[in-house]
Every structure is written in C-alpha cells, then in structure tokens.
Motif scaffolding. Structure first.
Motif, mmCIF file in Angstrom:
data_model
loop_
_atom_site.group_PDB
_atom_site.id
_atom_site.type_symbol
_atom_site.label_atom_id
_atom_site.label_comp_id
_atom_site.label_asym_id
_atom_site.label_seq_id
_atom_site.Cartn_x
_atom_site.Cartn_y
_atom_site.Cartn_z
ATOM 1 N N ARG A 1 38.116 36.331 104.899
ATOM 2 C CA ARG A 1 38.368 35.040 104.232
ATOM 3 C C ARG A 1 38.065 35.097 102.741
ATOM 4 O O ARG A 1 38.539 34.270 101.976
ATOM 5 C CB ARG A 1 37.574 33.939 104.896
ATOM 6 N N SER A 2 37.259 36.083 102.332
ATOM 7 C CA SER A 2 36.930 36.263 100.914
ATOM 8 C C SER A 2 37.895 37.217 100.232
ATOM 9 O O SER A 2 37.640 37.644 99.109
ATOM 10 C CB SER A 2 35.501 36.795 100.783
ATOM 11 N N ASN A 3 38.974 37.560 100.938
ATOM 12 C CA ASN A 3 39.953 38.521 100.435
ATOM 13 C C ASN A 3 39.316 39.879 100.133
ATOM 14 O O ASN A 3 39.711 40.566 99.187
ATOM 15 C CB ASN A 3 40.694 37.982 99.205
ATOM 16 N N GLY A 4 38.339 40.238 100.944
ATOM 17 C CA GLY A 4 37.695 41.539 100.807
ATOM 18 C C GLY A 4 38.551 42.622 101.443
ATOM 19 O O GLY A 4 39.577 42.346 102.076
ATOM 20 N N ILE B 1 32.481 41.789 100.162
ATOM 21 C CA ILE B 1 32.876 40.542 99.484
ATOM 22 C C ILE B 1 33.098 40.850 98.011
ATOM 23 O O ILE B 1 32.170 41.253 97.307
ATOM 24 C CB ILE B 1 31.806 39.453 99.660
ATOM 25 N N PRO B 2 34.335 40.661 97.547
ATOM 26 C CA PRO B 2 34.637 40.967 96.146
ATOM 27 C C PRO B 2 33.854 40.071 95.186
ATOM 28 O O PRO B 2 33.575 38.919 95.482
ATOM 29 C CB PRO B 2 36.135 40.673 96.020
ATOM 30 N N LYS C 1 40.179 45.014 103.886
ATOM 31 C CA LYS C 1 40.365 44.999 105.337
ATOM 32 C C LYS C 1 39.705 46.205 105.984
ATOM 33 O O LYS C 1 39.237 46.134 107.114
ATOM 34 C CB LYS C 1 41.850 44.927 105.677
ATOM 35 N N ALA C 2 39.647 47.315 105.250
ATOM 36 C CA ALA C 2 38.999 48.509 105.786
ATOM 37 C C ALA C 2 37.525 48.237 106.086
ATOM 38 O O ALA C 2 36.996 48.704 107.094
ATOM 39 C CB ALA C 2 39.134 49.674 104.812
ATOM 40 N N ILE C 3 36.873 47.461 105.233
ATOM 41 C CA ILE C 3 35.463 47.116 105.466
ATOM 42 C C ILE C 3 35.370 46.093 106.601
ATOM 43 O O ILE C 3 34.544 46.228 107.508
ATOM 44 C CB ILE C 3 34.804 46.556 104.188
ATOM 45 N N ALA C 4 36.221 45.083 106.561
ATOM 46 C CA ALA C 4 36.173 44.038 107.586
ATOM 47 C C ALA C 4 36.373 44.623 108.979
ATOM 48 O O ALA C 4 35.614 44.317 109.908
ATOM 49 C CB ALA C 4 37.231 42.970 107.305
ATOM 50 N N TYR C 5 37.386 45.468 109.127
ATOM 51 C CA TYR C 5 37.688 46.025 110.451
ATOM 52 C C TYR C 5 36.902 47.304 110.727
ATOM 53 O O TYR C 5 36.378 47.490 111.827
ATOM 54 C CB TYR C 5 39.191 46.299 110.582
#
Length: 125
Positions: free
Chosen positions: A96-99, A36-37, A101-105
C-alpha cells in the motif's frame, strides 16, 4: 517427523525476528530494508520509533522460544497463527506504500506462508 519440521520452522522464525530486533536496536537505519519508500531513517526521532519496534521484535522472538520450550504443540500452533498476522500485515503495508513487491512478497509474505505451514502442522499434527 512433521512435528519436528514445524518446530524447526517455528524456531527459525523466532530466531529471525529476534536477530532483526537486535539489529534494529543496534542500527535502526537497517530498517530501511523493511520496504517502505522514503523511510526517514536519518531523523533521530524516527530512529527512536524504530528502536521501539526492535524491542518488540526481540520480545516476539523470546515469546516464540518460551512457547516452544513449554507449551503444547497445539498452543504453539495457535500462537503462530495469531503471529502470522504480523508479516502478512507488513506485506500489505509495504504494498500500500508502493514499496518494492520483491520485499512485500519475498520477505514478508513468504515469512507469513512459512508460518502458516508450521501452524497447520502444529494444529493438525
């Protein structure tokens, strides 16, 4: 054989979240890697909330180990299915927090996928 694979995957997930919790309790600033940025890890009050999360991560790992030791594979499978909501939700929150994508996926969604594989084996095996 497949049941052993499911138990190994489950154990790795349990150990992973346990270690993440220990690390977060010891060094809450490590949570900056969550994805999360703008996470205010320098704020002492926020670090307290990160420690709350860390304690819950440790407990989730312990729950997993307890169920691995004493429950039937079927019950462990249902637990894993329910617990899959945690990394899946984390992935959605990061996205959704514009974090990144590498971390999300790469971290959260892939953990959920591994958990679903273990779930399927435990419930169907």
């Amino acid at each position: 054989m497949l049941l052993t694979v499911a138990y190994v995957l489950t154990g790795l997930v349990g150990a992973g979240i346990f270690v993440i919790g220990l690390n977060g309790l010891r060094t809450p600033r490590a949570a900056a890697g969550f994805g999360i940025p703008g996470t205010p890890v320098g704020d002492p009050a926020f670090r307290s909330w990160l420690r709350v999360k860390a304690v819950r991560d440790i407990a989730a790992g312990i729950f997993t180990f307890i169920l691995m030791a004493g429950a039937t594979p079927h019950l462990l499978g249902w637990f894993m299915l329910a617990a899959t909501g945690i990394p899946a939700g984390d992935a959605l929150i990061v996205l959704r927090s514009n974090g990144p994508k590498a971390i999300a996926y790469g971290v959260h969604a892939s953990t959920a996928a591994v958990m679903l594989v273990a779930t399927a084996i435990l419930l169907l095996g």
